[in-house]
Design an enzyme around this catalytic site. Structure first.
Site, PDB file in Angstrom:
ATOM      1  N   ALA A   8       0.658  -1.118   0.107  1.00  0.00           N
ATOM      2  CA  ALA A   8       0.040  -0.085  -0.022  1.00  0.00           C
ATOM      3  C   ALA A   8       1.082   1.324   0.282  1.00  0.00           C
ATOM      4  CB  ALA A   8      -0.896   0.055   1.064  1.00  0.00           C
ATOM      5  N   GLY A   9       2.136   1.125  -0.649  1.00  0.00           N
ATOM      6  CA  GLY A   9       2.927   2.404  -0.714  1.00  0.00           C
ATOM      7  C   GLY A   9       2.487   3.178  -2.111  1.00  0.00           C
ATOM      8  N   SER A  10       3.468   3.926  -2.478  1.00  0.00           N
ATOM      9  CA  SER A  10       3.056   4.927  -3.503  1.00  0.00           C
ATOM     10  C   SER A  10       2.658   4.153  -4.756  1.00  0.00           C
ATOM     11  CB  SER A  10       4.624   5.475  -3.950  1.00  0.00           C
ATOM     12  OG  SER A  10       4.345   6.550  -4.776  1.00  0.00           O
ATOM     13  N   GLY A  12       1.759   0.840  -5.413  1.00  0.00           N
ATOM     14  CA  GLY A  12       0.587  -0.095  -5.160  1.00  0.00           C
ATOM     15  C   GLY A  12      -0.707   0.549  -4.832  1.00  0.00           C
ATOM     16  N   ARG A  36       0.672  -1.227   7.407  1.00  0.00           N
ATOM     17  CA  ARG A  36       0.206  -0.160   8.759  1.00  0.00           C
ATOM     18  C   ARG A  36      -1.370  -0.091   8.878  1.00  0.00           C
ATOM     19  NH1 ARG A  36       4.982   2.945   8.569  1.00  0.00           N
ATOM     20  NH2 ARG A  36       6.380   2.575   6.856  1.00  0.00           N
ATOM     21  N   LYS A 194      17.746   1.355 -14.751  1.00  0.00           N
ATOM     22  CA  LYS A 194      17.551   2.758 -14.772  1.00  0.00           C
ATOM     23  C   LYS A 194      17.496   3.664 -13.432  1.00  0.00           C
ATOM     24  CE  LYS A 194      13.077   3.265 -13.053  1.00  0.00           C
ATOM     25  NZ  LYS A 194      12.685   4.049 -12.034  1.00  0.00           N
ATOM     26  N   ASP A 247      11.432   4.798 -19.433  1.00  0.00           N
ATOM     27  CA  ASP A 247      11.670   4.854 -17.712  1.00  0.00           C
ATOM     28  C   ASP A 247      12.815   5.740 -17.635  1.00  0.00           C
ATOM     29  OD1 ASP A 247      10.907   4.520 -15.446  1.00  0.00           O
ATOM     30  OD2 ASP A 247      11.196   2.337 -15.460  1.00  0.00           O
ATOM     31  N   ARG A 258      12.709   8.987  -6.615  1.00  0.00           N
ATOM     32  CA  ARG A 258      13.135   8.464  -5.394  1.00  0.00           C
ATOM     33  C   ARG A 258      14.829   8.324  -5.453  1.00  0.00           C
ATOM     34  NH1 ARG A 258       8.758   5.423  -3.977  1.00  0.00           N
ATOM     35  NH2 ARG A 258       9.493   4.493  -5.817  1.00  0.00           N
TER      36      ARG A 258
HETATM   37  N1  LIG Z   1       6.349   4.915  -6.936  1.00  0.00           N
HETATM   38  C1  LIG Z   1       6.730   4.685  -8.195  1.00  0.00           C
HETATM   39  O1  LIG Z   1       6.637   5.895  -8.708  1.00  0.00           O
HETATM   40  C2  LIG Z   1       7.176   3.539  -8.737  1.00  0.00           C
HETATM   41  C3  LIG Z   1       7.638   2.347  -7.803  1.00  0.00           C
HETATM   42  N2  LIG Z   1       7.690   1.206  -8.553  1.00  0.00           N
HETATM   43  C4  LIG Z   1       8.349   0.009  -7.831  1.00  0.00           C
HETATM   44  O2  LIG Z   1       7.361  -0.270  -7.121  1.00  0.00           O
HETATM   45  C5  LIG Z   1       8.043  -0.966  -5.956  1.00  0.00           C
HETATM   46  C6  LIG Z   1       7.149  -0.535  -4.617  1.00  0.00           C
HETATM   47  O3  LIG Z   1       7.490   0.974  -4.747  1.00  0.00           O
HETATM   48  P1  LIG Z   1       6.842   1.911  -3.908  1.00  0.00           P
HETATM   49  O4  LIG Z   1       5.265   1.313  -3.879  1.00  0.00           O
HETATM   50  O5  LIG Z   1       6.994   3.353  -4.693  1.00  0.00           O
HETATM   51  O6  LIG Z   1       7.420   2.074  -2.644  1.00  0.00           O
HETATM   52  P2  LIG Z   1       7.029   2.674  -1.280  1.00  0.00           P
HETATM   53  O7  LIG Z   1       8.111   2.882  -0.572  1.00  0.00           O
HETATM   54  O8  LIG Z   1       6.112   4.037  -1.388  1.00  0.00           O
HETATM   55  O9  LIG Z   1       6.042   1.636  -0.702  1.00  0.00           O
HETATM   56  C7  LIG Z   1       6.578   0.316  -0.265  1.00  0.00           C
HETATM   57  C8  LIG Z   1       5.512  -0.244   0.379  1.00  0.00           C
HETATM   58  O10 LIG Z   1       5.885  -1.538   0.942  1.00  0.00           O
HETATM   59  C9  LIG Z   1       5.717  -1.626   2.353  1.00  0.00           C
HETATM   60  N3  LIG Z   1       7.018  -2.206   2.729  1.00  0.00           N
HETATM   61  C10 LIG Z   1       8.190  -1.710   3.297  1.00  0.00           C
HETATM   62  N4  LIG Z   1       9.160  -2.740   3.677  1.00  0.00           N
HETATM   63  C11 LIG Z   1       8.230  -3.747   3.442  1.00  0.00           C
HETATM   64  C12 LIG Z   1       8.604  -5.111   3.798  1.00  0.00           C
HETATM   65  N5  LIG Z   1       9.769  -5.709   4.368  1.00  0.00           N
HETATM   66  N6  LIG Z   1       7.645  -6.065   3.585  1.00  0.00           N
HETATM   67  C13 LIG Z   1       6.313  -5.940   3.185  1.00  0.00           C
HETATM   68  N7  LIG Z   1       6.129  -4.704   2.760  1.00  0.00           N
HETATM   69  C14 LIG Z   1       7.077  -3.602   2.798  1.00  0.00           C
HETATM   70  C15 LIG Z   1       5.706  -0.319   2.812  1.00  0.00           C
HETATM   71  O11 LIG Z   1       4.968  -0.287   4.341  1.00  0.00           O
HETATM   72  C16 LIG Z   1       4.927   0.306   1.615  1.00  0.00           C
HETATM   73  O12 LIG Z   1       3.507   0.067   1.826  1.00  0.00           O
HETATM   74  C17 LIG Z   1       9.431  -0.582  -6.093  1.00  0.00           C
HETATM   75  O13 LIG Z   1      10.015  -1.642  -6.430  1.00  0.00           O
HETATM   76  C18 LIG Z   1       9.586   0.315  -6.903  1.00  0.00           C
HETATM   77  O14 LIG Z   1      10.757   0.460  -7.813  1.00  0.00           O
HETATM   78  C19 LIG Z   1       7.554   1.001 -10.052  1.00  0.00           C
HETATM   79  C20 LIG Z   1       7.165   2.143 -10.707  1.00  0.00           C
HETATM   80  C21 LIG Z   1       6.712   3.377 -10.334  1.00  0.00           C
HETATM   81  O1  LIG Z   2       9.943   3.712 -11.557  1.00  0.00           O
HETATM   82  C1  LIG Z   2       9.498   4.858 -11.361  1.00  0.00           C
HETATM   83  C2  LIG Z   2       9.113   5.574 -12.660  1.00  0.00           C
HETATM   84  O2  LIG Z   2       8.953   4.693 -13.639  1.00  0.00           O
HETATM   85  C3  LIG Z   2       9.963   5.371 -10.113  1.00  0.00           C
HETATM   86  O3  LIG Z   2      11.209   5.885 -10.013  1.00  0.00           O
HETATM   87  P1  LIG Z   2      11.546   6.164  -8.594  1.00  0.00           P
HETATM   88  O4  LIG Z   2      11.804   4.741  -7.780  1.00  0.00           O
HETATM   89  O5  LIG Z   2      13.206   6.416  -8.599  1.00  0.00           O
HETATM   90  O6  LIG Z   2      10.740   6.998  -7.752  1.00  0.00           O
END
Ligand SMILES: NC(=O)C1=CN([C@@H]2O[C@H](COP(=O)(O)OP(=O)(O)OC[C@H]3O[C@@H](n4cnc5c(N)ncnc54)[C@H](O)[C@@H]3O)[C@@H](O)[C@H]2O)C=CC1
Ligand SMILES: O=C(CO)COP(=O)(O)O
Length: 339
Positions: A8-10, A12, A36, A194, A247, A258
């Protein structure tokens, strides 16, 4: 149709919104698993996840729970969006609750440290799923822009074209346009590397370097990404597409990234520990860098930018040594694939 989104992060949460907006007026149910309780409660009570997505309103078809059994129950599509290094351990717990016929999709852009496994490989191993049930989504997909419904294209990859087409059809609201691809390796490698190149570009930003420098890093970054992808069986066309060049450009250009932000902070003189304290979201390149470097070594692939960034992260190279190191490499032809 029920869809489970685990994480449930950014990204998801944003992808749950994509799924919800793609099926307005239908009986699609999207259930998000979050660690959380306060995030889960806010999604259920106010249709928001303000910790990650400020004031973005989420569709009412999205509910959330901290109970993964409830989230996975009856889900025919399972979307995974947790930090890459945590996936395998999470899947140990989740595996018994994933329906045998479910299609599982990775949104993650990381390589597992220690095994050098891509996320689709971790999923295949831990869930013992065939390739036709495993998909990957990657591309120029900064979550906050998509959450704000800014037009964005992406790539849905699966070894089986029919599954890719099915996944794409499920996640197509008016503002999100997925293209399909069967090159899972290339799509994943583009998304993984990337992040490391964005760390390098961020370092340039932190050092107040100009656009020539950053364009040079981006372009040569694509060259080394392509070398790795080809060595692993990926396709050059994929690297010229949304999950490669697309990307790379988005991540290296955007203050929302990030990884680029982490690089900028390093370039401004912060230590890695200080950067870690400042970051509240996942910057996958920091950990995946070592795995990419190890993999390249095993394959005999030169990845000079990755190598230099990993040396900086390990404290073996100072920020000020990075530029001169890359600039003093032997001269070569731009066309040399192994250069
Ligand atoms: N945010 C973006 O713009 C994009 C992110 N991604 C990829 O998506 C994946 C997730 O990234 P985000 O959602 O952005 O990260 P985030 O940091 O926003 O959220 C991560 C989520 O995982 C949870 N988490 C953290 N540690 C954990 C653990 N040990 N076990 C289970 N859950 C845990 C956090 O509580 C949070 O809900 C990454 O691999 C990222 O590279 C891909 C494309 C875009
Ligand atoms: O994958 C992403 C954009 O496509 C997000 O990049 P960051 O994880 O660096 O924020």
């Amino acid at each position: 149709m029920k869809i489970a989104v685990l994480g449930a992060g950014s990204w998801g949460t944003t992808f749950a919104k994509v799924l919800g907006d793609a099926a307005t007026g239908t009986d699609r149910a999207i259930m998000v698993w979050g660690r959380r309780a306060e995030v889960v409660q806010e999604i259920n009570s106010s249709h928001r996840n303000s910790r990650y997505l400020a004031d973005v309103a989420l569709p009412e078809s999205i509910t959330a729970s901290t109970d993964v059994t409830e989230v996975l129950h009856g889900a025919e599509l399972v979307v995974l969006a947790v930090p890459a290094q945590s996936l395998r351990a999470q899947l140990h717990t989740w595996a018994p609750h994933v329906a045998p016929a479910a299609v599982v999709v990775s949104l993650m852009k990381g390589l597992e440290v220690g095994t050098d496994a891509r996320m689709s490989q971790v999923i295949a191993e831990e869930l013992t799923l065939p390739a036709e049930q495993i998909g990957v989504i990657s591309g120029p997909n900064l979550a906050l822009e998509i959450a704000r419904q800014e037009p964005t294209a992406s790539v849905v990859a699966c070894a089986h074209a029919q599954t890719a087409a099915w996944i794409a059809a499920v996640c197509t609201p008016p503002y999100f346009r997925p293209y399909t691809n069967t090159d899972v390796v290339g799509v994943e490698i583009g998304g993984i590397v990337k992040n490391i190149i964005a760390l390098a570009v961020g370092i340039c930003d932190g050092k107040r370097m100009g656009d020539n420098t950053k364009a040079s890093v981006i372009t040569r970054g694509l060259a080394e990404t392509t070398r790795l992808a080809l060595a692993l069986g990926g396709e050059a066309e994929t690297m010229a597409g949304l999950a490669g060049l697309g990307d790379l450009v988005a991540t290296c250009s955007s203050p929302l990234s990030r990884n680029r932000t982490a690089g900028r902070l390093l370039g401004e003189g912060l230590t890695l520990a200080q950067v870690g304290e400042r970051m509240t979201q996942t910057a996958e390149g920091i950990k995946s860098g070592q795995a990419v470097h190890d993999l390249a070594r095993q394959l005999g692939i030169e990845m000079p930018i990755t190598e230099a960034v990993v040396a900086v992260l390990a404290g073996k190279l100072s920020i000020d040594e990075l530029g001169p190191l890359l600039m003093s490499r032997d001269l070569k032809s731009e066309g040399e694939i192994q250069a």
